[in-house]
Design a protein around this motif. Structure first.
Motif, mmCIF file in Angstrom:
data_model
loop_
_atom_site.group_PDB
_atom_site.id
_atom_site.type_symbol
_atom_site.label_atom_id
_atom_site.label_comp_id
_atom_site.label_asym_id
_atom_site.label_seq_id
_atom_site.Cartn_x
_atom_site.Cartn_y
_atom_site.Cartn_z
ATOM 1 N N UNK A 77 14.465 -28.385 53.990
ATOM 2 C CA UNK A 77 15.140 -29.676 54.029
ATOM 3 C C UNK A 77 16.538 -29.538 53.426
ATOM 4 N N UNK A 78 17.439 -30.394 53.872
ATOM 5 C CA UNK A 78 18.819 -30.325 53.372
ATOM 6 C C UNK A 78 19.353 -31.727 53.138
ATOM 7 N N UNK A 79 20.323 -31.816 52.259
ATOM 8 C CA UNK A 79 21.021 -33.070 51.963
ATOM 9 C C UNK A 79 22.513 -32.790 52.054
ATOM 10 N N UNK A 80 23.205 -33.555 52.883
ATOM 11 C CA UNK A 80 24.649 -33.414 53.003
ATOM 12 C C UNK A 80 25.340 -34.413 52.076
ATOM 13 N N UNK A 81 26.372 -33.961 51.402
ATOM 14 C CA UNK A 81 27.156 -34.826 50.529
ATOM 15 C C UNK A 81 28.627 -34.765 50.924
ATOM 16 N N UNK A 82 29.394 -35.738 50.483
ATOM 17 C CA UNK A 82 30.824 -35.813 50.794
ATOM 18 C C UNK A 82 31.585 -36.055 49.493
ATOM 19 N N UNK A 83 31.688 -35.010 48.655
ATOM 20 C CA UNK A 83 32.469 -35.135 47.425
ATOM 21 C C UNK A 83 33.896 -34.651 47.654
ATOM 22 N N UNK A 84 34.821 -35.237 46.941
ATOM 23 C CA UNK A 84 36.209 -34.783 46.940
ATOM 24 C C UNK A 84 36.742 -34.946 45.529
ATOM 25 N N UNK A 85 37.821 -34.251 45.218
ATOM 26 C CA UNK A 85 38.419 -34.409 43.891
ATOM 27 C C UNK A 85 38.803 -35.856 43.648
ATOM 28 N N UNK A 86 39.179 -36.559 44.715
ATOM 29 C CA UNK A 86 39.617 -37.949 44.596
ATOM 30 C C UNK A 86 38.466 -38.926 44.426
ATOM 31 N N UNK A 87 37.248 -38.499 44.728
ATOM 32 C CA UNK A 87 36.093 -39.379 44.582
ATOM 33 C C UNK A 87 34.937 -38.907 45.429
ATOM 34 N N UNK A 88 33.732 -39.318 45.047
ATOM 35 C CA UNK A 88 32.532 -39.013 45.818
ATOM 36 C C UNK A 88 32.409 -40.118 46.860
ATOM 37 N N UNK A 89 32.565 -39.769 48.132
ATOM 38 C CA UNK A 89 32.754 -40.763 49.192
ATOM 39 C C UNK A 89 31.433 -41.243 49.788
ATOM 40 N N UNK A 90 30.514 -40.320 50.066
ATOM 41 C CA UNK A 90 29.299 -40.675 50.808
ATOM 42 C C UNK A 90 28.247 -39.600 50.602
ATOM 43 N N UNK A 91 27.002 -39.934 50.922
ATOM 44 C CA UNK A 91 25.945 -38.925 50.918
ATOM 45 C C UNK A 91 24.881 -39.287 51.954
ATOM 46 N N UNK A 92 24.105 -38.287 52.313
ATOM 47 C CA UNK A 92 22.993 -38.478 53.250
ATOM 48 C C UNK A 92 21.880 -39.211 52.524
ATOM 49 N N UNK A 93 21.521 -40.399 53.016
ATOM 50 C CA UNK A 93 20.519 -41.215 52.330
ATOM 51 C C UNK A 93 19.166 -41.187 53.022
ATOM 52 N N UNK A 94 19.086 -40.505 54.174
ATOM 53 C CA UNK A 94 17.815 -40.440 54.886
ATOM 54 C C UNK A 94 17.731 -39.151 55.685
ATOM 55 N N UNK A 95 16.519 -38.667 55.882
ATOM 56 C CA UNK A 95 16.279 -37.473 56.688
ATOM 57 C C UNK A 95 16.056 -37.818 58.160
ATOM 58 N N UNK A 96 16.033 -39.100 58.503
ATOM 59 C CA UNK A 96 15.667 -39.510 59.859
ATOM 60 C C UNK A 96 16.828 -40.048 60.687
ATOM 61 N N UNK A 97 17.963 -40.334 60.059
ATOM 62 C CA UNK A 97 19.112 -40.880 60.783
ATOM 63 C C UNK A 97 20.341 -40.026 60.495
ATOM 64 N N UNK A 98 21.236 -39.896 61.482
ATOM 65 C CA UNK A 98 22.458 -39.116 61.237
ATOM 66 C C UNK A 98 23.452 -39.883 60.382
ATOM 67 N N UNK A 99 24.416 -39.154 59.835
ATOM 68 C CA UNK A 99 25.502 -39.781 59.097
ATOM 69 C C UNK A 99 25.251 -39.877 57.607
ATOM 70 N N UNK A 100 26.306 -40.243 56.896
ATOM 71 C CA UNK A 100 26.304 -40.334 55.440
ATOM 72 C C UNK A 100 26.591 -41.768 55.019
ATOM 73 N N UNK A 101 25.817 -42.253 54.065
ATOM 74 C CA UNK A 101 25.984 -43.623 53.570
ATOM 75 C C UNK A 101 27.293 -43.724 52.793
ATOM 76 N N UNK A 102 28.179 -44.629 53.206
ATOM 77 C CA UNK A 102 29.446 -44.844 52.509
ATOM 78 C C UNK A 102 29.176 -45.569 51.202
#
Length: 499
Positions: free
Chosen positions: A266-291
């Motif tokens: 299993x994997x979890x995708x995250x969207x961190x940046x130096x400017x801020x943590x923008x979004x992360x994967x909140x479910x294994x069943x739907x595509x995309x990252x929760x803003x």
């Protein structure tokens, strides 16, 4: 199940329940963030310069605060570096996250006491969403590895300064420190290759359950392990069950990474940046990252095609459309205002608001008006690999060749293969056809005999590792740009081409 896994479940339920509340009220949640930010920063130098005391709503804000990148914000950062307080946010930053700039050299991105929870809690909550959805928390009881930059911090104007991943390392919760690897001493090693060998020394006989890092560097970690122990990763770490990643599109690395592991994890995708943590994967069943609408950031979105206009359209989250590219703009309790972080995102859901990262606003090829973006080249390659199933691509980048020795200009791909195509010409043709289907402007240029079909330069093994090493960017959070509108990276890679 151990104590960490057991206790994570009620905490996960609480976090997800709170998340559902703010995610179901996106506009109200963001307006609350907006009003709080303006109120707290109105007496800062930036707030006074931009009339924050007179801002009553978002339309007022757009009139008062222009869009800017780091170069536009730099005069205020320079004041902080000179020792001044209350410049972009009340007081002084707790940290500066140091990143590489383009025209301004090193960038110093402020992280404040108020913005630290955005970075720390978001990473934690990504894992808790997984625990809540799947009921699996036992991975928290094993050994956890975070392939990151050095936690050694310098001082700038009395402010601790370092790479974001190194700063975050100082805020790992105490209950995880006892099972965190590598050791602090190993993590402080600056040379990536030396550090990687020490990490392997420390982890090879451990019960690894979670591994986190940028995919190409995790793959390098796996490759070096397998060079020592000729076994799949699943046999070395039988309880390895969670891979956490971010920073790049995972798809070009997925096949080889799971082949190295020897099983799906299993994997979890995250969207961190130096400017801020923008979004992360909140479910294994739907595509995309929760803003993350409730984490100290007020978001704005500019249609990507308008980004370089003098007065581009600026939208709140409830004004965006699905499947459209937007430049991401943030305003935050780190003291960033109308700040373009350089990424483009595309919304694929509004209930809740989920995004995919579609590219970099400045990473494109448009030598002749084609405006090919990262999302398109990655999708074209994915489609091509579906036809050429045995081909495995390690890494790639693309640049325009505007002045070839003969013939028409073309897009030049630099590609390192783990398993190269038997018929490179057929692979090139399929890749070119897929790109033409995805980008009508590129297709028109080929039909009009302004461009010719793309060309692939096959690189020697470890070419990209050697290139990154030559640039002083091996390891950590560094990554190779997929696209360049100039020849700087291309020319540096030419010596690594197979003859």
């Amino acid at each position: 199940m151990g104590i960490r896994g057991f206790l994570s479940k009620p905490l996960a339920a609480y976090i997800v329940n709170d998340q559902k509340k703010w995610a179901s009220r996106p506009a109200i949640t963001q307006l609350k963030q907006f009003n709080n930010l303006i109120s707290k920063a109105k007496n800062t130098a930036f707030g006074r310069d931009h009339g924050f005391s007179d801002i009553k709503n978002y339309n007022d804000f757009k009139k008062q605060v222009p869009i800017r990148d780091y170069e536009g914000l730099k005069p205020y950062v320079d004041k902080i570096l000179a020792g001044e307080s209350d410049i972009l946010w009340p007081g002084k930053p707790a940290y500066f996250a140091k990143t590489s700039g383009t025209t301004s050299g090193t960038k110093y991105i402020p992280i404040t006491k108020d913005s630290i929870p955005n970075h720390i809690n978001s990473a934690k909550n990504a894992l808790l969403n997984y625990v809540n959805e799947t009921g699996k928390g036992q991975f928290l009881d094993g050994k956890l590895i975070f392939l990151s930059g050095s936690p050694v911090l310098d001082q700038k104007a009395g402010i601790n300064t370092g790479r974001l991943s190194g700063i975050v390392n100082h805020h790992v919760p105490n209950y995880l420190r006892t099972n965190q690897l590598p050791s602090y001493e190993t993590n402080c090693i600056e040379d990536w290759e030396e550090k990687l060998e020490r990490i392997i020394d420390e982890t090879l006989d451990q019960d690894m359950s979670l591994i986190s890092g940028i995919p190409p560097w995790v793959q390098m970690y796996f490759d070096r392990i397998q060079a020592r122990v000729n076994k799949p990763i699943k046999d070395i770490f039988p309880n390895f069950e969670m891979f956490v990643y971010g920073g790049v599109n995972f798809e070009p690395y997925r096949a080889k990474l799971f082949e190295s592991i020897g099983k799906q994890v299993d994997s979890i995708e995250t969207y961190p940046a130096s400017e801020g943590f923008i979004a992360y994967q909140d479910t294994q069943t739907e595509p995309g990252l929760l803003l993350l609408l409730n984490s100290g950031i007020f978001f704005e979105f500019i249609p990507a095609e308008e980004y370089f206009d003098e007065n581009p359209t600026r939208l709140m989250v409830d004004e965006v459309e699905l499947d459209k590219n937007y430049a991401l703009i943030i305003n935050s309790n780190a003291g960033l205002w109308g700040y373009s972080i350089g990424d483009t995102v595309k919304f694929i859901s509004k209930d809740p608001y989920r995004v995919v990262v579609s590219g970099r606003i400045k990473h494109f090829i448009s030598a002749f008006g084609e405006h090919v973006i990262g999302e398109e080249v990655e999708k074209a390659l994915k489609l091509t690999n579906q036809k050429f199933e045995n081909v495995k691509v390690t890494e790639f980048t693309v640049a325009p060749q505007v002045t070839p020795n003969e013939g028409l200009p073309y897009h030049e791909w630099f590609m390192e293969f783990d398993n190269a195509p038997i018929d490179l010409g057929a692979f090139e043709k399929e890749l070119d056809n897929n790109l033409r289907k995805l980008n009508s402007y590129y297709d028109d240029l080929l039909k009009g005999s302004i461009l010719r079909t793309l060309k692939i330069n096959t690189l020697k093994p470890s070419a990209f590792i050697e290139y990154m090493k030559s640039q002083g960017k091996l390891g950590g959070q560094n990554k190779v740009p997929r696209l360049s509108n100039d020849r700087k990276i291309a020319e540096a890679l030419l010596p690594f081409c197979k003859q």
